[in-house]
Each structure stands twice: as structure tokens, then as C-alpha cells.
Design a protein around this motif. Structure first.
Motif, PDB file in Angstrom:
ATOM      1  N   TYR A 111       0.821  -1.212   0.000  1.00 48.86           N
ATOM      2  CA  TYR A 111       0.000   0.000   0.000  1.00 48.86           C
ATOM      3  C   TYR A 111       0.854   1.261   0.000  1.00 48.86           C
ATOM      4  CZ  TYR A 111      -3.771  -3.251   0.662  1.00 48.86           C
ATOM      5  OH  TYR A 111      -4.655  -4.288   0.473  1.00 48.86           O
ATOM      6  N   THR A 112       2.067   1.157   0.511  1.00 44.16           N
ATOM      7  CA  THR A 112       2.990   2.288   0.387  1.00 44.16           C
ATOM      8  C   THR A 112       3.415   2.478  -1.066  1.00 44.16           C
ATOM      9  OG1 THR A 112       3.815   2.184   2.651  1.00 44.16           O
ATOM     10  CG2 THR A 112       5.308   3.103   1.003  1.00 44.16           C
ATOM     11  N   HIS A 113       3.638   1.373  -1.786  1.00 46.40           N
ATOM     12  CA  HIS A 113       3.997   1.492  -3.202  1.00 46.40           C
ATOM     13  C   HIS A 113       2.842   2.101  -4.007  1.00 46.40           C
ATOM     14  CE1 HIS A 113       7.572  -0.544  -2.155  1.00 46.40           C
ATOM     15  NE2 HIS A 113       7.082  -1.774  -2.137  1.00 46.40           N
ATOM     16  N   LEU A 114       1.603   1.711  -3.693  1.00 48.86           N
ATOM     17  CA  LEU A 114       0.451   2.325  -4.362  1.00 48.86           C
ATOM     18  C   LEU A 114       0.438   3.832  -4.106  1.00 48.86           C
ATOM     19  CD1 LEU A 114      -2.678   0.015  -3.839  1.00 48.86           C
ATOM     20  CD2 LEU A 114      -1.278   0.279  -5.892  1.00 48.86           C
ATOM     21  N   PHE A 115       0.634   4.192  -2.847  1.00 49.42           N
ATOM     22  CA  PHE A 115       0.626   5.613  -2.482  1.00 49.42           C
ATOM     23  C   PHE A 115       1.721   6.369  -3.229  1.00 49.42           C
ATOM     24  CE2 PHE A 115       2.438   8.909   0.336  1.00 49.42           C
ATOM     25  CZ  PHE A 115       1.353   9.779   0.382  1.00 49.42           C
ATOM     26  N   SER A 116       2.920   5.811  -3.274  1.00 45.99           N
ATOM     27  CA  SER A 116       4.018   6.475  -3.981  1.00 45.99           C
ATOM     28  C   SER A 116       3.720   6.618  -5.465  1.00 45.99           C
ATOM     29  CB  SER A 116       5.326   5.700  -3.776  1.00 45.99           C
ATOM     30  OG  SER A 116       5.788   5.827  -2.452  1.00 45.99           O
ATOM     31  N   MET A 117       3.078   5.597  -6.039  1.00 45.83           N
ATOM     32  CA  MET A 117       2.737   5.692  -7.460  1.00 45.83           C
ATOM     33  C   MET A 117       1.805   6.866  -7.729  1.00 45.83           C
ATOM     34  SD  MET A 117       2.332   1.814  -8.935  1.00 45.83           S
ATOM     35  CE  MET A 117       2.006   2.458 -10.583  1.00 45.83           C
ATOM     36  N   MET A 118       0.891   7.151  -6.792  1.00 46.90           N
ATOM     37  CA  MET A 118      -0.001   8.308  -6.961  1.00 46.90           C
ATOM     38  C   MET A 118       0.813   9.595  -7.069  1.00 46.90           C
ATOM     39  SD  MET A 118      -2.935   7.432  -4.126  1.00 46.90           S
ATOM     40  CE  MET A 118      -3.630   5.772  -4.020  1.00 46.90           C
ATOM     41  N   GLY A 119       1.810   9.746  -6.212  1.00 49.90           N
ATOM     42  CA  GLY A 119       2.633  10.944  -6.259  1.00 49.90           C
ATOM     43  C   GLY A 119       3.498  11.018  -7.501  1.00 49.90           C
ATOM     44  N   LEU A 120       4.057   9.888  -7.895  1.00 48.23           N
ATOM     45  CA  LEU A 120       4.892   9.854  -9.097  1.00 48.23           C
ATOM     46  C   LEU A 120       4.085  10.189 -10.346  1.00 48.23           C
ATOM     47  CD1 LEU A 120       6.792   6.592  -8.162  1.00 48.23           C
ATOM     48  CD2 LEU A 120       7.852   8.844  -8.353  1.00 48.23           C
ATOM     49  N   MET A 121       2.895   9.607 -10.441  1.00 44.68           N
ATOM     50  CA  MET A 121       2.053   9.846 -11.616  1.00 44.68           C
ATOM     51  C   MET A 121       1.590  11.294 -11.681  1.00 44.68           C
ATOM     52  SD  MET A 121      -0.083   6.253 -11.411  1.00 44.68           S
ATOM     53  CE  MET A 121      -1.297   6.700 -12.653  1.00 44.68           C
ATOM     54  N   ALA A 122       1.384  11.926 -10.524  1.00 41.56           N
ATOM     55  CA  ALA A 122       0.938  13.325 -10.503  1.00 41.56           C
ATOM     56  C   ALA A 122       1.957  14.252 -11.138  1.00 41.56           C
ATOM     57  CB  ALA A 122       0.653  13.757  -9.066  1.00 41.56           C
ATOM     58  N   HIS A 123       3.228  13.843 -11.125  1.00 43.19           N
ATOM     59  CA  HIS A 123       4.288  14.696 -11.662  1.00 43.19           C
ATOM     60  C   HIS A 123       4.984  14.068 -12.867  1.00 43.19           C
ATOM     61  CE1 HIS A 123       3.853  17.439  -8.291  1.00 43.19           C
ATOM     62  NE2 HIS A 123       3.817  16.378  -7.488  1.00 43.19           N
ATOM     63  N   ASN A 124       4.332  13.058 -13.457  1.00 46.11           N
ATOM     64  CA  ASN A 124       4.865  12.413 -14.662  1.00 46.11           C
ATOM     65  C   ASN A 124       6.303  11.924 -14.469  1.00 46.11           C
ATOM     66  OD1 ASN A 124       2.496  12.924 -16.278  1.00 46.11           O
ATOM     67  ND2 ASN A 124       3.152  15.061 -16.378  1.00 46.11           N
ATOM     68  N   ARG A 125       6.548  11.370 -13.297  1.00 43.40           N
ATOM     69  CA  ARG A 125       7.884  10.846 -13.018  1.00 43.40           C
ATOM     70  C   ARG A 125       8.051   9.487 -13.693  1.00 43.40           C
ATOM     71  NH1 ARG A 125       9.899  13.042  -8.070  1.00 43.40           N
ATOM     72  NH2 ARG A 125      11.600  11.531  -8.177  1.00 43.40           N
ATOM     73  N   ASN A 126       9.274   9.181 -14.050  1.00 41.19           N
ATOM     74  CA  ASN A 126       9.576   7.923 -14.737  1.00 41.19           C
ATOM     75  C   ASN A 126      10.215   6.879 -13.827  1.00 41.19           C
ATOM     76  OD1 ASN A 126       8.741   8.833 -17.367  1.00 41.19           O
ATOM     77  ND2 ASN A 126      10.603  10.066 -17.444  1.00 41.19           N
ATOM     78  N   TRP A 127      10.685   7.325 -12.642  1.00 38.32           N
ATOM     79  CA  TRP A 127      11.433   6.433 -11.772  1.00 38.32           C
ATOM     80  C   TRP A 127      10.872   6.435 -10.362  1.00 38.32           C
ATOM     81  CZ3 TRP A 127      15.147   3.056 -13.278  1.00 38.32           C
ATOM     82  CH2 TRP A 127      15.686   3.225 -14.567  1.00 38.32           C
TER      83      TRP A 127
END
Length: 471
Positions: A111-127
């Protein structure tokens, strides 16, 4: 020194007490309790590159970038992909440091990885770049921890390792081989349909350590199940060991010339740590080991700084001179590993990288920055100290933010038809609802005492120790 152990205490404070305390210590968090989880995730990954005034910070950033690129190549990424990972971290420096070395589908990590993915996707991060501690044991409590995973309604032993061996070993020790087995209490491998499916998606190779097996398993599971657009890069304690060795092999680096090269700096940090135990912050950082762990065949064991050497009480014949060259050699030869303070010093405090952590890290990380400041002041590095003062929220609550009780993530993903529906559903929850009953806080004796100390004024957010939180 290290973070405190997890308490098994009964409930001491309420979720309302926890939210009030978190909002007091981190005022920037308060407006997000009733906002969507995606908004909070976006906030944590919104950080701009800040120019550094000190040579020490610029040097640490360059070495961390080299470390990232090296780790990416080890993880089978191309040279261009490795350089891309390094560029992205420097441009937007955020690391997830909450979960320990756990398989992706372990709930505490998933669930931490899901949460981090939300933040990464919000800023179009690739890594998605994370650091996990790999000095822990196989079991944290009964059938929970790095060596276990609940799949299909039953706890399974990841590697089919006998319980007596699990109880006596650290997952980072090179005492393999380890091979994925997913066995139940009867010794049956993959005893249900979900377990059989998961096992088929895990690598079949043998690994020298359990931590290396988990790292490889996560790499395969991420590519097959989590995301094709966001690449996963995991840093472990061996990656950090090499990073610190990089510092020590250059006599001009701050860690080489000041921290290790000038033993008075290390001693001033240990003295400041001991002083913390006499006040309201007692217990948040323990002097479990002095800067490094010794790696034995099955366990990591403490070292003590005595005179000009690191000494092992468990193995009196073992010692490492407290000199840059000697420690670098021991790190390269996998005789010792850095503790959490050294890890955070190299991946966050010196290079100026925001770290996302859990219910204990949000307190002990600012205290680590405070301890580091004692050493920097002793060394007279005013420009490096100024860079630390100017850091913007260097440590944030970003682990166990999304909590689901008694869950089976692998089954949940299969029922949902992938990760995307879960991201959408959980992202709509308010931060307050997503974090649930905050059990990890409310059942923790240190947090109970912290909440009480905040309530009666014993701890102030403007205290000398807490001002290093950057809040």
C-alpha cells in the motif's frame, strides 16, 4: 545507533491524538487530512532542485547520482536508462525509505507502493527510487516480516526456511542459497491457486541472500504487475555501503575528512545521542551500534567505537580501524554495513534529498539531522550547515499512509483486474479515511509519550532538536 524496535504495547493514545500531534509537529500536513489521498501524495513528490552553497553538498549529490546509476545498471537497466534515473533524482530529489526489505505484495509494502505511485504519476515521473533496510531478521513477529507472505488466506514461508534458521539469521547475510518456495506449515509449496500463480511470476534462480532474492523478486513483479511506465529502482544496504566507500576513498569528501577522518566529530555525535536519552526525545534513536554493523555468517552484530577502532563484543578478534581507508576496505569486502544514521547521511542529509518514511521515521529522522548538525558545527562547516537549515521539509510521512487491515494484496489485484483500479479507488479517499485507525501510532509507547509531551508543553515544535525537521 538505529531506530527503536517496534512496540507490542496496547493502545495508549487515540487516532485524534495522533493527528493532532502530527499536525503540530508538521504544520504542512494539517490541511490534507480531509483532502483526497492523491493530493497528499502529489505534495510529497513536489520538490524542486535547490542550488547548494556548500562544496560538501554538491559533492554528495554527485556521488549519490553515481550510486543511482550504478544500482540501475546492476538491476539490468540500460546505460541510458541508468543516466535517466540519476538525472531525475537530482532534478526532483525524493526517496521512499519507509518499507523494509519486503516482497511487493506484503501489505506493509504494497500500500505504500500504491501511495508512492499516486505521487509519481501526478508529476509524470519515470522512476520510483526507494531505499530499504536489509539488516532485519526474517520475522518481525509471528509469521510476519521479510520471510513471510499471506497468500490465499494462509501465511507462507517465502523460501521454505526452517524456523530455527529464520530466528537466528538476518536477511542481508550472504548465507544462501535461497530459492522461492512459498511453503505452508505442512511444507507444501504453493498450496493454493493464488500462491501457485505468484510463484510462477517469481524468479526461479538461487540467490546468495534472502535480501537479494526479495530485491530480484520485486524487480520481476513490478514489471509484470505494477507499472510499465514507471521504473522501479531499489537501493539496499550494500548499495549504500559502496556509496559511503566512494566518499571515504576521496580524502576531500566531508565523510572522509571530517566524519571519519576527524574522530572528534564522530564522538561529538555519539555524545549528542547520549544526551538525547535524558530528555523528552529519549528512546527515539538508540545506540544499538556505533555507525556500522559487523556482518557475520548469519547475523549483523553491533560494533563499538573504542579509541581508534570499531570493536565487536561478539567477536573480540574482529576490529576495523576508524580510518577512511580501513573502513572503505571493510565496506567493499562486505565485512561491515552502515547503520541507519550513516545511510541517511549519505542518501539524504548531505545531498539534500527528501525521504518519505513511517510512524517512527518522521521523528527519528529529524533527530538524526540534529545529531549531524552537532558534528557539522564541531567541524565549523558553516556553508554546509546553512544548506541543511534551508532544506524544505526534508523528511515527510509517506509510509503506512494508506492502510488496509488483514488484506491479501495479491488476491486484491487479481480481483480488481490490475493496479489501475486500485489507484483510482484509493486515491479518492481522504487522507484521514485512507490512514484508518492509525494503529501503528496508537499502539506505540513512544508515540503515546510524545503525544502527552506535546499536550503538556514538554515538547515544542520550535525546540532545538525539532527545528532540523524543516517543518
Amino acid at each position: 545507533m538505529d531506530k527503536p524496535s517496534v512496540s507490542n504495547s496496547t493502545s495508549y493514545c487515540s487516532p485524534a491524538d495522533v493527528r493532532r500531534s502530527l499536525s503540530y509537529l508538521m504544520p504542512q500536513l494539517a490541511p490534507y487530512w480531509e483532502r483526497p489521498l492523491t493530493a497528499y501524495a502529489s505534495k510529497l513528490y513536489r520538490v524542486e532542485h535547490v542550488s547548494a552553497e556548500s562544496a560538501a553538498r554538491n559533492y554528495a549529490r554527485n556521488l549519490l547520482r553515481t550510486c543511482i546509476e550504478r544500482a540501475a545498471r546492476r538491476s539490468r537497466y540500460t546505460e541510458e536508462e541508468a543516466r535517466s534515473a540519476g538525472r531525475e533524482l537530482v532534478a526532483s530529489p525524493v526517496l521512499q525509505t519507509g518499507p523494509h526489505c519486503l516482497l511487493l505484495f506484503e501489505p506493509d509494502a504494497f500500500y505504500t507502493h500504491l501511495f508512492s505511485m499516486m505521487g509519481l504519476m501526478a508529476h509524470n515521473r519515470n522512476w520510483y527510487i526507494s531505499y530499504f533496510a536489509s539488516t532485519s531478521g526474517f520475522s518481525e513477529r509471528a509469521k510476519k516480516g521479510p520471510g513471510w507472505l499471506r497468500v490465499g488466506g494462509e501465511p507462507l514461508n517465502l523460501f521454505g526456511v526452517p524456523r530455527n534458521r529464520m530466528d537466528s539469521s538476518s536477511i542481508g547475510c550472504l548465507n544462501g542459497p535461497y530459492r522461492y518456495a512459498l511453503t505452508n506449515a505442512k511444507g507444501e509449496s504453493a498450496p493454493n491457486a493464488d500462491a501457485a500463480c505468484l510463484l510462477a511470476n517469481l524468479p526461479s534462480a538461487e540467490f546468495a541472500s534472502a535480501a537479494e532474492a526479495i530485491k530480484a523478486g520485486n524487480r520481476d513483479l513490478w514489471r509484470r504487475t505494477f507499472s510499465q511506465s514507471i521504473r522501479l529502482l531499489q537501493l539496499d544496504d550494500f548499495d549504500v555501503a559502496d556509496l559511503i566507500a566512494d566518499h571515504l576513498e576521496d580524502p576531500t569528501s566531508w565523510i572522509s575528512s571530517q566524519f571519519i577522518g576527524n574522530r572528534t566529530i564522530a564522538n561529538s555525535i555519539l555524545t549528542a545521542l547520549d544526551d538525547l536519552q535524558a530528555g523528552p526525545w529519549a528512546g527515539w534513536i538508540r545506540r544499538t551500534t556505533d555507525f556500522f554493523w559487523r556482518i557475520s555468517e548469519n547475523r549483523v552484530t553491533p560494533l563499538r567505537l573504542k579509541g581508534d577502532a570499531l570493536i565487536s563484543d561478539k567477536a573480540p578478534a574482529f576490529s576495523v580501524r576508524f580510518r577512511p581507508a580501513a573502513i572503505a576496505t571493510a565496506l567493499r569486502n562486505r565485512l561491515i554495513l552502515p547503520n541507519l544514521l550513516l545511510a541517511f547521511l549519505a542518501i539524504s542529509i548531505l545531498p539534500g534529498v527528501r525521504v518519505l518514511g513511517g510512524f517512527r521515521q518522521v521523528v527519528y529522522y529529524p533527530l538524526m539531522r540534529y545529531l549531524t548538525s552537532a558534528g557539522i558545527q564541531q567541524a565549523g562547516n558553516a556553508d554546509l550547515l546553512a544548506d541543511m537549515v534551508n532544506d524544505n521539509q526534508p523528511g515527510e510521512w509517506g509510509h503506512r499512509v494508506l492502510r488496509r487491515a488483514e488484506s491479501d494484496p495479491f488476491h486484491e489485484v487479481n480481483v480488481a483486474g490490475g493496479i489501475a483500479p486500485l489507484l483510482q479507488a484509493y486515491g479518492k479517499l481522504s487522507l484521514s479515511d485512507a490512514s484508518g485507525d492509525l494503529t501503528c501510532f496508537t499502539e506505540d509507547c513512544l508515540w503515546s509519550r510524545l503525544a502527552a509531551n506535546i499536550a503538556d508543553g514538554s515538547i515544542a515544535s520550535a525546540s532545538d532538536e525539532w527545528r532540523w525537521s524543516g517543518s
